[in-house]
Design a protein around this motif. Structure first.
Motif: not given
Length: 85
Positions: A11, A42, A44-47, A49
């Protein structure tokens, strides 16, 4: 010794857009992913994967993250025997 599923969990927690952090993933000396960008993968940020790899081991598994852009980071590693099915 045997076959294993290696799951690497990522992430992006620092950078704010794709293309700011990229790295190669090397397992047991073989590059299994090139220029991996967690933000882009992912979406985006804070997602989160995950990336899964099946490897053969003689009793040791070495995971290396080789920087292309910025310092790479993995958030978690899960290793489990590969199923025979």
């Amino acid at each position: 010794a045997g076959s294993y599923n290696v799951k690497l969990k990522f992430a992006e927690l620092y950078f704010n857009s794709a293309g700011q952090c990229a790295f190669n993933i090397v397992i047991n000396g073989s590059t299994v992913a090139s220029n991996f960008d967690p933000f882009a993968a992912a979406g985006g940020k804070y997602k989160a994967v995950d990336r899964n790899f099946t490897v053969t081991s003689d009793g040791q598994i070495t995971v290396q993250l080789v920087a292309v852009l910025a310092n790479p980071k993995v958030n978690a590693i899960e290793i489990a025997p590969a199923s025979s099915t």
